[in-house]
Write an enzyme that holds these catalytic residues in place. Structure first.
Site, PDB file in Angstrom:
ATOM      1  N   ASP A  49     -46.065  75.967 -20.827  1.00 17.47           N
ATOM      2  CA  ASP A  49     -45.807  77.272 -20.226  1.00 17.47           C
ATOM      3  C   ASP A  49     -46.891  78.223 -20.709  1.00 17.47           C
ATOM      4  OD1 ASP A  49     -44.925  79.648 -19.235  1.00 17.47           O
ATOM      5  OD2 ASP A  49     -43.032  79.693 -20.336  1.00 17.47           O
ATOM      6  N   TYR A  97     -53.043  90.207  -6.291  1.00 16.53           N
ATOM      7  CA  TYR A  97     -53.759  88.943  -6.474  1.00 16.53           C
ATOM      8  C   TYR A  97     -55.258  89.205  -6.599  1.00 16.53           C
ATOM      9  CZ  TYR A  97     -55.612  84.278  -5.499  1.00 16.53           C
ATOM     10  OH  TYR A  97     -56.291  83.089  -5.566  1.00 16.53           O
ATOM     11  N   VAL A 107     -58.107  76.861   0.341  1.00 15.52           N
ATOM     12  CA  VAL A 107     -58.170  75.439  -0.006  1.00 15.52           C
ATOM     13  C   VAL A 107     -56.815  74.788   0.244  1.00 15.52           C
ATOM     14  CG1 VAL A 107     -58.561  73.782  -1.871  1.00 15.52           C
ATOM     15  CG2 VAL A 107     -59.961  75.853  -1.731  1.00 15.52           C
ATOM     16  N   PRO A 162     -50.549  72.176  -2.021  1.00 16.81           N
ATOM     17  CA  PRO A 162     -49.120  72.411  -1.779  1.00 16.81           C
ATOM     18  C   PRO A 162     -48.748  73.891  -1.769  1.00 16.81           C
ATOM     19  CG  PRO A 162     -49.391  70.558  -3.241  1.00 16.81           C
ATOM     20  CD  PRO A 162     -50.766  71.161  -3.073  1.00 16.81           C
ATOM     21  N   SER A 163     -49.343  74.678  -2.660  1.00 15.77           N
ATOM     22  CA  SER A 163     -49.012  76.103  -2.693  1.00 15.77           C
ATOM     23  C   SER A 163     -49.521  76.815  -1.434  1.00 15.77           C
ATOM     24  CB  SER A 163     -49.600  76.766  -3.952  1.00 15.77           C
ATOM     25  OG  SER A 163     -51.014  76.690  -3.951  1.00 15.77           O
TER      26      SER A 163
END
Length: 252
Positions: free
Chosen positions: A56, A150, A183, A186-187
């Site tokens: 984490d 972001y 790119v 999965p995210s």
């Protein structure tokens, strides 16, 4: 050319999927001893010839313990991050703090924990150690809609990268940033699905992402990993403090 990272020890965060996974696999293929970590330990299953661990990166205590367990390394690749969707009006204090904690402060934690060992390895081996931070083309280099916090975090990553690079340029540690465009991962696929709910279909959402890429396609994770291999290797011994776009021309 094989064996470009032979004898090198590397740490890669967020190695369970996407860009992090591709980098870990590429490093293994090039002969590195790879310590691959992810918050979801099960995502590391199937990653051959890597030393796998749950980590984490939001916890300074966990990062410090991990660095002590791993020991001195030559290469540190900070990939863990989160893409918040929205403008400043969609970003409350909780969103802002979480994005900076994961996208920027996690790199600070990892670098602080691993840098002393990297300095000792560089002195011992005579080869420069390498830190590679994952930034982005979105807003850090070119404005992108609905990427307010972001973009702010990824711009901060570039500043962090340059600061580390200049502070340790004569002590055998290089620090560079990679700025990917869109790119496949999965995210990203999850973001496409979410956008599809707003614009009417997943196909339309996909077209919107692809249309902003001058090359007419999105990038693939191994294409980002190829640059990470170069920056981690001695081939990049004269390269430090730079933020390199790999984006199909999006930031032109």
């Amino acid at each position: 050319m094989a064996g470009r990272l032979k004898g090198r020890i590397a740490v890669v965060t967020a190695a369970g999927q996407g860009i992090g996974r591709a980098i870990a696999e590429a490093f293994v293929a090039e002969g590195a001893t790879v310590h691959a970590s992810d918050i979801a330990r099960d995502k590391l299953d199937g990653l051959a010839r890597a030393k796998k661990a749950k980590l984490d990166v939001l916890s300074s205590k966990a990062v410090a313990a991990y660095a002590e367990k791993v020991g001195p390394v030559d290469i540190l690749v900070n990939v863990a991050g989160f893409v918040h969707h929205g403008t400043v009006l969609d970003c409350d204090d909780k969103d802002f703090d979480f994005s900076f904690d994961l996208n920027v402060k996690s790199m600070h934690r990892m670098i602080r924990a691993f840098l002393p060992g990297m300095l000792s390895r560089a002195k011992e081996t005579g080869a420069s150690a390498s830190i590679v931070n994952m930034s982005s083309g979105a807003s850090s280099i070119k404005g992108a809609p609905n990427r307010y916090v972001y973009g702010a975090t990824k711009a901060a990553v570039i500043g962090l990268t340059k600061a580390v690079a200049i502070d340790y340029i004569r002590q055998g540690v290089r620090c560079n940033a990679i700025c990917p465009g869109t790119v496949r991962s999965p995210s990203w696929e999850a973001r496409v699905e979410d956008l599809g709910k707003t614009v009417g279909s997943t196909d339309k959402a996909m077209e919107m992402f692809v249309s902003r890429q001058p090359m007419g396609r999105v990038g693939e994770a191994p294409e980002i990993a190829a640059l990470a291999v170069y920056l981690a290797s001695n081939e990049a011994a004269f390269t430090t403090g730079v933020a390199i776009p790999v984006d199909g021309g999006w930031t032109l």
